[in-house]
Scaffold this motif. Sequence first.
Motif, PDB file in Angstrom:
ATOM      1  N   UNK A 139      -0.371  16.034   5.666  1.00  0.00           N
ATOM      2  CA  UNK A 139       0.336  17.401   6.662  1.00  0.00           C
ATOM      3  C   UNK A 139       1.150  16.151   7.800  1.00  0.00           C
ATOM      4  N   UNK A 140       2.526  15.915   8.019  1.00  0.00           N
ATOM      5  CA  UNK A 140       2.706  15.528   9.103  1.00  0.00           C
ATOM      6  C   UNK A 140       2.908  15.838  10.105  1.00  0.00           C
ATOM      7  N   UNK A 141       2.668  15.307  11.491  1.00  0.00           N
ATOM      8  CA  UNK A 141       2.427  15.454  12.771  1.00  0.00           C
ATOM      9  C   UNK A 141       3.751  16.654  12.689  1.00  0.00           C
ATOM     10  N   UNK A 142       4.942  16.979  12.103  1.00  0.00           N
ATOM     11  CA  UNK A 142       5.798  18.047  12.740  1.00  0.00           C
ATOM     12  C   UNK A 142       5.492  19.086  11.447  1.00  0.00           C
ATOM     13  N   UNK A 143       4.730  18.895  11.191  1.00  0.00           N
ATOM     14  CA  UNK A 143       4.133  19.800   9.652  1.00  0.00           C
ATOM     15  C   UNK A 143       4.464  19.663   8.141  1.00  0.00           C
ATOM     16  N   UNK A 144       5.448  18.558   7.874  1.00  0.00           N
ATOM     17  CA  UNK A 144       5.802  18.775   6.654  1.00  0.00           C
ATOM     18  C   UNK A 144       4.531  18.449   5.726  1.00  0.00           C
ATOM     19  N   UNK A 145       4.461  19.097   4.625  1.00  0.00           N
ATOM     20  CA  UNK A 145       4.230  18.868   3.755  1.00  0.00           C
ATOM     21  C   UNK A 145       4.265  18.685   2.054  1.00  0.00           C
ATOM     22  N   UNK A 146       4.855  17.425   2.427  1.00  0.00           N
ATOM     23  CA  UNK A 146       4.970  16.819   0.402  1.00  0.00           C
ATOM     24  C   UNK A 146       4.170  16.512  -0.484  1.00  0.00           C
ATOM     25  N   UNK A 147       2.741  15.762   0.178  1.00  0.00           N
ATOM     26  CA  UNK A 147       1.832  15.009  -0.564  1.00  0.00           C
ATOM     27  C   UNK A 147       0.851  15.651  -0.951  1.00  0.00           C
ATOM     28  N   UNK A 148      -0.220  15.847  -2.322  1.00  0.00           N
ATOM     29  CA  UNK A 148      -1.156  15.616  -1.813  1.00  0.00           C
ATOM     30  C   UNK A 148      -2.677  14.441  -2.360  1.00  0.00           C
ATOM     31  N   UNK A 149      -3.089  14.926  -1.998  1.00  0.00           N
ATOM     32  CA  UNK A 149      -4.285  13.400  -2.255  1.00  0.00           C
ATOM     33  C   UNK A 149      -5.645  13.822  -2.825  1.00  0.00           C
ATOM     34  N   UNK A 150      -5.526  13.820  -4.189  1.00  0.00           N
ATOM     35  CA  UNK A 150      -6.756  13.669  -5.487  1.00  0.00           C
ATOM     36  C   UNK A 150      -7.590  13.069  -5.206  1.00  0.00           C
ATOM     37  N   UNK A 151      -9.018  13.303  -5.149  1.00  0.00           N
ATOM     38  CA  UNK A 151     -10.231  12.498  -4.528  1.00  0.00           C
ATOM     39  C   UNK A 151     -10.989  12.480  -5.928  1.00  0.00           C
ATOM     40  N   UNK A 152     -11.658  11.706  -6.803  1.00  0.00           N
ATOM     41  CA  UNK A 152     -12.763  11.958  -7.536  1.00  0.00           C
ATOM     42  C   UNK A 152     -13.893  10.523  -6.881  1.00  0.00           C
ATOM     43  N   UNK A 153     -15.077  11.475  -7.981  1.00  0.00           N
ATOM     44  CA  UNK A 153     -15.881  10.391  -8.105  1.00  0.00           C
ATOM     45  C   UNK A 153     -16.556  10.263  -9.314  1.00  0.00           C
ATOM     46  N   UNK A 154     -17.046   8.534  -9.430  1.00  0.00           N
ATOM     47  CA  UNK A 154     -16.885   7.960 -10.578  1.00  0.00           C
ATOM     48  C   UNK A 154     -17.969   7.855 -11.281  1.00  0.00           C
ATOM     49  N   UNK A 155     -18.411   8.875 -11.776  1.00  0.00           N
ATOM     50  CA  UNK A 155     -19.508   9.045 -12.959  1.00  0.00           C
ATOM     51  C   UNK A 155     -19.482   8.429 -14.491  1.00  0.00           C
TER      52      UNK A 155
END
Length: 198
Positions: A139-155
């Motif tokens: 989310x940007x400083x002005x509150x815009x939300x366009x992107x999501x980041x997905x985190x995963x653990x390598x098993x």
Amino acid sequence: MFYDAETNTHGLRHDPFKALVAPRPIGWISTMGRDGVPNLAPYSFFNAVSSDPHMVMFASAGRKDSQRNAEETGEFVCNLASWDQREQMNRSSATVGPEVDEFILSELETEPSRLVKPWRVKGAPAHLECVYMKTVELTSRDGRHVYDMVLGEVVGVHIDERFIRDGMVDTAAMKPVSRLGYMDYAVVDELFTMKRPR
């Protein structure tokens, strides 16, 4: 030149940001929907973010099938996109519905994973089997939300043994493909070594 990145008033034909943060490795993400339909898509906003634990991330604008599947099933695989499969990688980027199997669309063969359900891309020089950890809203400083980041653990990690030489991975021999700006790509087929100062 200088331009204000918030207003994006650079005066160029295209936003130069992606051309400056380059090359970016491509995470060729395979997932499986809850209905069992395989999904495969390349992400140029991808990278390793930690080695202890081994963690990776991928991000995109809008909640795409890869993100939804990873969140709902808790699993995904990062397949190394290489020069030999560049055309299939590009084909798998087509915007299609969740009912479409991009392995079939891209004319790719599959291999089973060991620790997770999503299939691997047969012929890719390496694969990282991942367990979904969390999604971070960007989310940007002005509150815009366009992107999501997905985190995963390598098993689990698969490496084609043809690319292991003298106890090390020969990355240049794998010829990984990376994204530059615009519609431009690069291939890693040459490297140089520098030792860090003590």
